[in-house]
Design a protein around this motif. Structure first.
Motif, PDB file in Angstrom:
ATOM      1  N   ILE A 156      30.020  43.139  38.442  1.00 56.89           N
ATOM      2  CA  ILE A 156      30.441  42.345  37.625  1.00 56.89           C
ATOM      3  C   ILE A 156      29.386  41.149  38.092  1.00 56.89           C
ATOM      4  O   ILE A 156      28.168  41.501  39.289  1.00 56.89           O
ATOM      5  CB  ILE A 156      31.025  40.947  37.540  1.00 56.89           C
ATOM      6  CG1 ILE A 156      32.292  41.432  39.066  1.00 56.89           C
ATOM      7  CG2 ILE A 156      32.691  41.973  36.704  1.00 56.89           C
ATOM      8  CD1 ILE A 156      33.415  40.463  38.829  1.00 56.89           C
ATOM      9  N   ASN A 157      28.143  40.767  37.796  1.00 57.70           N
ATOM     10  CA  ASN A 157      27.714  39.399  38.542  1.00 57.70           C
ATOM     11  C   ASN A 157      28.216  38.400  39.122  1.00 57.70           C
ATOM     12  O   ASN A 157      28.593  37.783  38.931  1.00 57.70           O
ATOM     13  CB  ASN A 157      27.074  38.259  37.018  1.00 57.70           C
ATOM     14  CG  ASN A 157      25.641  37.715  37.079  1.00 57.70           C
ATOM     15  OD1 ASN A 157      25.980  36.964  38.389  1.00 57.70           O
ATOM     16  ND2 ASN A 157      24.269  37.784  36.804  1.00 57.70           N
ATOM     17  N   TYR A 210      30.412  35.146  38.751  1.00 50.88           N
ATOM     18  CA  TYR A 210      31.371  35.357  39.292  1.00 50.88           C
ATOM     19  C   TYR A 210      31.860  34.295  39.676  1.00 50.88           C
ATOM     20  O   TYR A 210      32.801  33.551  40.238  1.00 50.88           O
ATOM     21  CB  TYR A 210      32.144  36.451  40.170  1.00 50.88           C
ATOM     22  CG  TYR A 210      32.977  37.144  40.605  1.00 50.88           C
ATOM     23  CD1 TYR A 210      34.341  36.617  40.370  1.00 50.88           C
ATOM     24  CD2 TYR A 210      33.173  37.196  42.107  1.00 50.88           C
ATOM     25  CE1 TYR A 210      35.707  36.620  41.396  1.00 50.88           C
ATOM     26  CE2 TYR A 210      34.104  36.229  43.065  1.00 50.88           C
ATOM     27  CZ  TYR A 210      35.730  36.513  42.024  1.00 50.88           C
ATOM     28  OH  TYR A 210      36.492  36.211  43.322  1.00 50.88           O
ATOM     29  N   THR A 243      36.064  35.637  32.022  1.00 47.42           N
ATOM     30  CA  THR A 243      36.147  36.595  32.742  1.00 47.42           C
ATOM     31  C   THR A 243      36.415  37.873  33.401  1.00 47.42           C
ATOM     32  O   THR A 243      36.496  38.557  33.950  1.00 47.42           O
ATOM     33  CB  THR A 243      34.683  37.426  31.171  1.00 47.42           C
ATOM     34  OG1 THR A 243      34.935  37.187  29.839  1.00 47.42           O
ATOM     35  CG2 THR A 243      34.550  39.428  31.514  1.00 47.42           C
ATOM     36  N   GLU A 244      35.022  37.048  34.286  1.00 46.99           N
ATOM     37  CA  GLU A 244      34.646  37.939  35.759  1.00 46.99           C
ATOM     38  C   GLU A 244      36.271  36.907  36.502  1.00 46.99           C
ATOM     39  O   GLU A 244      36.311  38.012  37.256  1.00 46.99           O
ATOM     40  CB  GLU A 244      33.532  37.000  36.992  1.00 46.99           C
ATOM     41  CG  GLU A 244      31.846  38.368  35.849  1.00 46.99           C
ATOM     42  CD  GLU A 244      32.050  37.603  34.329  1.00 46.99           C
ATOM     43  OE1 GLU A 244      30.487  37.483  33.750  1.00 46.99           O
ATOM     44  OE2 GLU A 244      32.548  35.766  34.161  1.00 46.99           O
ATOM     45  N   TYR A 302      38.899  39.343  35.783  1.00 47.87           N
ATOM     46  CA  TYR A 302      38.996  40.347  35.812  1.00 47.87           C
ATOM     47  C   TYR A 302      39.178  41.054  37.465  1.00 47.87           C
ATOM     48  O   TYR A 302      40.305  42.133  37.815  1.00 47.87           O
ATOM     49  CB  TYR A 302      37.363  40.865  35.539  1.00 47.87           C
ATOM     50  CG  TYR A 302      37.375  42.805  36.124  1.00 47.87           C
ATOM     51  CD1 TYR A 302      37.811  43.934  35.420  1.00 47.87           C
ATOM     52  CD2 TYR A 302      36.602  42.743  37.003  1.00 47.87           C
ATOM     53  CE1 TYR A 302      37.637  45.298  35.934  1.00 47.87           C
ATOM     54  CE2 TYR A 302      36.462  44.143  38.337  1.00 47.87           C
ATOM     55  CZ  TYR A 302      37.052  45.267  37.489  1.00 47.87           C
ATOM     56  OH  TYR A 302      36.650  46.119  36.915  1.00 47.87           O
TER      57      TYR A 302
END
Length: 168
Positions: free
Chosen positions: A6-7, A11, A77-78, A81
């Protein structure tokens, strides 16, 4: 749960905004609620502990409900997650003594769960810039790789399924 890159910047930015929003919401919400209740129902003794507690509890529950409602939003999202990955790794870590014992006997599922745990931990530690214990993790990964080679297994974190933990 699949491990994905992930970025990190996105994040961290989103996590910081979520944390700041929760803190502000807790402060403002609990103060507003408790001050409103104190104004409506003053206590002659001057003790407003119950109203303050009710304000904090109400604000906390409201924040939890909002986080749950918006957990599928693109902005979260991040953050979601990483939160779910931490829960998954915690489930594995609770069974780690039994997994390590089974891995010494060549249990492929145990070796896979440990491999997933190491790969997930490495991902999280990179996101959090926690490189202090990375050398120890590399040593443990090397031991795991030699055990997998000994039993002629190829470990891939993408093959992990949480249901394999039920046997341990």
């Amino acid at each position: 749960m699949q491990l994905i890159e992930i970025n990190k910047a996105r994040y961290r930015r989103h996590l910081n905004l979520v944390i700041a929003g929760c803190i502000c919401g807790l402060i403002i919400g609990s103060l507003a609620i408790s001050q409103t209740l104190i104004g409506l129902f003053p206590d002659a003794s001057g003790s407003h502990f119950n109203w303050n507690l009710l304000g904090v509890v109400t604000a906390s529950v409201t924040i939890a409900l909002l986080l749950n409602k918006y957990r599928s939003h693109d902005f979260m999202t991040e953050v979601v997650y990483v939160w779910e990955l931490k829960q998954t790794l915690n489930k594995i870590n609770r069974k780690m003594p039994r997994l390590k014992a089974a891995s010494l006997k060549g249990n492929a599922d145990a070796l896979l769960a440990i491999h997933y745990s190491y790969a997930g931990s490495r991902l999280l530690w990179k996101l959090d810039d926690n490189t202090i214990v990375m050398d120890e993790l590399m040593t443990q990964q090397a031991e795991l790789d030699s055990a997998a080679e000994k039993y002629h297994l190829t470990l891939n974190a993408d093959d992990y399924d949480a249901s394999i933990l039920k046997q341990f």
